[in-house]
Design a protein around this motif. Structure first.
Motif, short mmCIF file in Angstrom:
data_model
loop_
_atom_site.label_atom_id
_atom_site.label_comp_id
_atom_site.label_asym_id
_atom_site.label_seq_id
_atom_site.Cartn_x
_atom_site.Cartn_y
_atom_site.Cartn_z
N THR A 14 3.26 12.25 -20.19
CA THR A 14 4.11 11.80 -21.30
C THR A 14 3.80 10.36 -21.69
OG1 THR A 14 5.83 11.02 -19.79
CG2 THR A 14 5.98 13.31 -20.52
N ASN A 15 2.90 9.72 -20.98
CA ASN A 15 2.62 8.29 -21.19
C ASN A 15 1.72 8.04 -22.40
OD1 ASN A 15 2.36 7.17 -17.69
ND2 ASN A 15 4.07 7.96 -18.85
N PRO A 16 1.82 6.85 -23.01
CA PRO A 16 0.88 6.47 -24.06
C PRO A 16 -0.52 6.26 -23.48
CG PRO A 16 2.24 4.59 -23.45
CD PRO A 16 2.80 5.78 -22.74
N SER A 17 -1.50 6.16 -24.36
CA SER A 17 -2.90 6.11 -23.91
C SER A 17 -3.23 4.87 -23.09
CB SER A 17 -3.84 6.18 -25.13
OG SER A 17 -3.65 5.05 -25.97
N VAL A 18 -2.39 3.83 -23.16
CA VAL A 18 -2.68 2.59 -22.44
C VAL A 18 -2.37 2.69 -20.95
CG1 VAL A 18 -2.34 1.13 -24.46
CG2 VAL A 18 -0.37 1.68 -23.01
N ALA A 19 -1.71 3.77 -20.51
CA ALA A 19 -1.25 3.89 -19.12
C ALA A 19 -2.36 4.39 -18.22
CB ALA A 19 -0.03 4.79 -19.05
N THR A 20 -3.27 3.49 -17.85
CA THR A 20 -4.44 3.86 -17.04
C THR A 20 -4.52 3.08 -15.72
OG1 THR A 20 -5.75 2.34 -18.41
CG2 THR A 20 -5.82 4.67 -18.99
N GLY A 21 -3.39 2.50 -15.29
CA GLY A 21 -3.35 1.86 -13.98
C GLY A 21 -4.05 0.52 -13.90
N ASP A 22 -4.25 -0.14 -15.05
CA ASP A 22 -5.05 -1.38 -15.06
C ASP A 22 -4.48 -2.47 -14.15
OD1 ASP A 22 -6.52 -0.05 -17.02
OD2 ASP A 22 -5.34 -0.93 -18.64
N GLY A 23 -3.18 -2.71 -14.24
CA GLY A 23 -2.58 -3.81 -13.48
C GLY A 23 -2.67 -3.61 -11.99
N ILE A 24 -2.39 -2.40 -11.53
CA ILE A 24 -2.46 -2.12 -10.09
C ILE A 24 -3.88 -2.30 -9.59
CG2 ILE A 24 -2.23 -0.30 -8.36
CD1 ILE A 24 0.09 0.81 -10.03
N ALA A 25 -4.84 -1.79 -10.34
CA ALA A 25 -6.24 -1.90 -9.92
C ALA A 25 -6.68 -3.36 -9.85
CB ALA A 25 -7.13 -1.12 -10.87
N MET A 26 -6.38 -4.14 -10.88
CA MET A 26 -6.76 -5.56 -10.89
C MET A 26 -6.15 -6.31 -9.72
SD MET A 26 -6.69 -7.05 -14.76
CE MET A 26 -4.92 -6.81 -14.88
N ALA A 27 -4.87 -6.10 -9.51
CA ALA A 27 -4.17 -6.83 -8.45
C ALA A 27 -4.70 -6.44 -7.07
CB ALA A 27 -2.67 -6.56 -8.54
N HIS A 28 -4.94 -5.15 -6.86
CA HIS A 28 -5.43 -4.71 -5.56
C HIS A 28 -6.84 -5.24 -5.29
CE1 HIS A 28 -6.87 -1.75 -2.50
NE2 HIS A 28 -5.69 -2.00 -2.01
N ARG A 29 -7.67 -5.26 -6.33
CA ARG A 29 -9.02 -5.83 -6.14
C ARG A 29 -8.93 -7.31 -5.77
NH1 ARG A 29 -10.56 -2.41 -10.69
NH2 ARG A 29 -10.15 -4.13 -12.13
N ALA A 30 -7.86 -7.98 -6.22
CA ALA A 30 -7.69 -9.41 -5.92
C ALA A 30 -6.93 -9.64 -4.63
CB ALA A 30 -6.97 -10.09 -7.08
N GLY A 31 -6.67 -8.59 -3.86
CA GLY A 31 -6.04 -8.76 -2.55
C GLY A 31 -4.54 -8.58 -2.50
N ALA A 32 -3.93 -8.15 -3.60
CA ALA A 32 -2.48 -7.94 -3.60
C ALA A 32 -2.13 -6.66 -2.85
CB ALA A 32 -1.95 -7.88 -5.02
N LEU A 33 -0.97 -6.66 -2.26
CA LEU A 33 -0.48 -5.51 -1.50
C LEU A 33 0.14 -4.48 -2.47
CD1 LEU A 33 0.31 -4.21 1.26
CD2 LEU A 33 2.42 -5.57 1.16
N VAL A 34 -0.18 -3.21 -2.28
CA VAL A 34 0.46 -2.13 -3.04
C VAL A 34 1.14 -1.20 -2.05
CG1 VAL A 34 -1.20 -2.25 -4.93
CG2 VAL A 34 -1.63 -0.68 -3.02
N ARG A 35 2.15 -0.47 -2.53
CA ARG A 35 2.85 0.45 -1.62
C ARG A 35 3.50 1.60 -2.40
NH1 ARG A 35 8.64 -1.02 -0.69
NH2 ARG A 35 9.16 -2.82 -1.97
N ASP A 36 3.84 2.66 -1.68
CA ASP A 36 4.60 3.81 -2.18
C ASP A 36 3.91 4.54 -3.33
OD1 ASP A 36 6.44 3.12 -0.30
OD2 ASP A 36 7.95 2.36 -1.69
N LEU A 37 2.58 4.49 -3.40
CA LEU A 37 1.88 5.12 -4.52
C LEU A 37 1.82 6.64 -4.42
CD1 LEU A 37 -1.01 2.54 -5.00
CD2 LEU A 37 0.88 2.99 -6.56
N GLU A 38 2.25 7.20 -3.30
CA GLU A 38 2.31 8.66 -3.21
C GLU A 38 3.46 9.23 -4.04
OE1 GLU A 38 4.47 7.15 0.57
OE2 GLU A 38 3.01 6.47 -0.91
N PHE A 39 4.40 8.38 -4.45
CA PHE A 39 5.57 8.84 -5.19
C PHE A 39 5.30 8.78 -6.70
CE2 PHE A 39 7.72 7.03 -1.27
CZ PHE A 39 7.84 8.28 -0.66
N VAL A 40 4.74 9.86 -7.22
CA VAL A 40 4.46 9.99 -8.65
C VAL A 40 5.50 10.93 -9.25
CG1 VAL A 40 2.79 10.67 -10.40
CG2 VAL A 40 2.00 9.63 -8.25
N GLN A 41 6.24 10.44 -10.23
CA GLN A 41 7.29 11.26 -10.83
C GLN A 41 6.75 12.08 -12.00
OE1 GLN A 41 10.89 9.64 -13.11
NE2 GLN A 41 11.82 10.25 -11.16
#
Length: 529
Positions: free
Chosen positions: A202-229
């Motif tokens: 249902t998302n617009p075309s811009v929803a491609t995970g850009d922010g999460i990918a950029m932040a993780h490549r820069a060493g930021a911590l991510v969590r709970d990504l198994e929970f996709v609604q």
């Protein structure tokens, strides 16, 4: 090179709200958005924004949120967000947002998982109304520059080899295909979710995970990504992009049925809710939480072999429905369907990423230290769907997303203003300074994108199995190698940047799903039944 105090990446409710507040405080602020300002998930949000507008509803909203999150929500965060909700609603009204009212004040509606009417809305286009007001406010703001059609490429660190990383700026792709450096004292990521890693979203075309990918490549911590609604009621018409049918329609009395239910009700009449397959799965029927409803619909479709279930509204007043849900009716009219008349074909579609960049109560990102402890990430913030705040736990309660965005945007702005990194004058690296002249145009990437979406949909979707998760991991590892090869040798385009990010986030989602050994909320592995 551009120099500014704050860069905000994304232009939904979170990005625009925080940007205008930073600018209002006197900080030079730049908003970077890869399409137009209005191209955001906020603009597509129909149902509304949940808020306990009366003190007597505070505890019930807290309890409903924790119950929907299956006990994995952070209780302190839940209480903080709910208690600040009324004040943030008044902030939105001050920004020009017009919510629907009735004789008693706000026209509050019911949605699945809520124990009372607490959803503020503007017909069935609440997100568009919020976006309209915030865009108008942003365009009138001083100290605020809006860079449309600019795509964030990667974060710039003061020292990428340091154990404790700090933000120095960001690289962005301009409309002319050049990579531009922006020096900033703080970067706020508000890029939304990653629905397009799946075939149906249902998302617009811009929803491609850009922010999460950029932040993780820069060493930021991510969590709970198994929970996709997965939203349980997306309009399911052959050859058409999924169109969200808001939960508020079920709150107004619409009922889910399969073909058998519909046939029985048409023959025998009576209360339609008593015929719904949902009663086999939850006593709340069609108003159960999204994780339960989506899995139930998926199970019924697999059992019957049908490609949809039905959302029935013919027992409701057609004129009233069309007045309350004009956006939905406008879309239905294109296909010869009418609210209050025909049953609507619906099916689950990827809708919201509950996990994301791990942040504290002010939206400040976290990072790993070399000893695996987590510490703050100076200058890097994440708000909105891209962030994981602890509010949603294992499943997001309907209409809590816009609330979370505005509460954390306000707190984030206050924290940035009070804790802005000191100015620094050291040189920043140019993007790919070495070998830039050797880059060439890449070949079409559509087949790679389709392969990724097929893998995620078939193997890492609504319901999972261990063997399929491991197969997905192998396929994604191979795809990463292919995309990395293209990335290293090609001129940057939105297409290759998005695919690179989608592969990165898909691998994170898959790894998180493999690591979660217990079924809870949105995560369901049949091998753990």
């Amino acid at each position: 090179m551009l120099v500014t105090d704050v860069v905000v990446v994304g232009s939904g409710i979170a990005g625009l709200f925080v940007a205008t507040r930073c600018a209002r405080a006197g900080l030079n602020t730049i908003v970077v958005t890869k399409k137009k300002l209005a191209d955001s998930s906020t603009n597509w949000a129909q149902g509304g924004i949940a808020a306990a507008m009366e003190r007597q509803d505070l505890q019930a909203h807290i309890d409903d949120t924790i119950d929907a999150g299956c006990g994995l929500s952070d209780p302190e965060i839940v209480e903080m967000v709910v208690r600040e909700s009324a004040e943030r609603i008044h902030d939105l009204i001050s920004s020009g947002v017009e919510f629907d009212t009735d004789n008693d004040g706000f026209d509050l509606v019911m949605e699945g998982g809520h124990s009372s009417r607490r959803i503020l809305h503007s017909k069935d286009a609440t997100g568009a109304e919020i976006e309209r007001a915030l865009i108008e406010e942003a365009r009138q703001s001083t100290n605020l520059e809006l860079l449309e059609a600019h795509m964030a490429v990667d974060l710039i660190l003061k020292d990428k080899t340091a154990d404790n990383k700090e933000i120095a700026g960001i690289w962005v792709l301009t409309p002319k295909g050049k990579v531009r450096t922006i020096r900033a004292r703080a970067v706020i990521i508000a890029t939304g979710g990653a629905g397009h890693i799946y075939r149906q979203t249902t998302n617009p075309s811009v929803a491609t995970g850009d922010g999460i990918a950029m932040a993780h490549r820069a060493g930021a911590l991510v969590r709970d990504l198994e929970f996709v609604q997965f939203h349980p009621t997306a309009l399911a018409l052959m050859g058409e992009r999924p169109f969200l049918i808001t939960e508020a329609l079920r709150g107004h009395g619409a009922v889910l049925m399969n073909n058998e239910n519909l046939k029985d009700w048409n023959s025998n009449g009576g209360n339609p809710s008593e015929y719904s397959f949902m009663l086999k799965y939850d006593s709340r029927g069609s108003l159960a939480t999204r994780d339960i409803v989506a899995r139930a619909a998926d199970q019924e479709m697999k059992r019957t072999g049908d490609n949809c279930v039905w959302l029935v509204t013919s027992h409701l007043d057609s004129r009233d429905l069309k007045e309350r849900f004009p956006t939905i009716q406008a879309r239905l009219s294109k296909h010869g369907l009418e609210l209050g008349e025909q049953a609507l074909p619906v099916a689950p579609a990827a809708h919201y990423l509950v996990g994301g960049i791990s942040v504290d109560k002010n939206g400040l990102a976290q990072q790993y230290q070399s000893d695996s402890n987590t510490i703050q990430y100076p200058g890097l913030y994440a708000i909105g769907e891209v962030a994981c705040t602890g509010l949603h736990g294992a499943n997001r309660l309907a209409s809590n997303s816009l609330l979370e965005a505005v509460v954390f945007s306000n707190r984030c702005a206050e924290h940035v203003v009070a804790n802005l990194n000191p100015k620094f004058d050291s040189e920043l690296p140019e993007w790919r300074a070495d070998g830039l002249l050797d880059l060439v145009e890449h070949s079409p990437l559509r087949s790679d994108r389709i392969a990724l979406q097929s893998t995620m949909t078939d193997d890492v979707g609504l319901v999972k199995r261990n063997a399929r998760l491991l197969r997905a991991q192998r396929r994604l590892d191979f795809l990463r190698e292919e995309v990395d090869r293209i990335w290293r040798g090609s001129l940057p385009t939105r297409e290759v940047i998005e695919l690179r990010n989608m592969v990165h986030v898909s691998r994170l989602v898959t790894a998180a799903a493999i690591a979660r050994k217990v079924n809870v909320g949105l995560h369901h592995n049949l091998d753990f039944d």
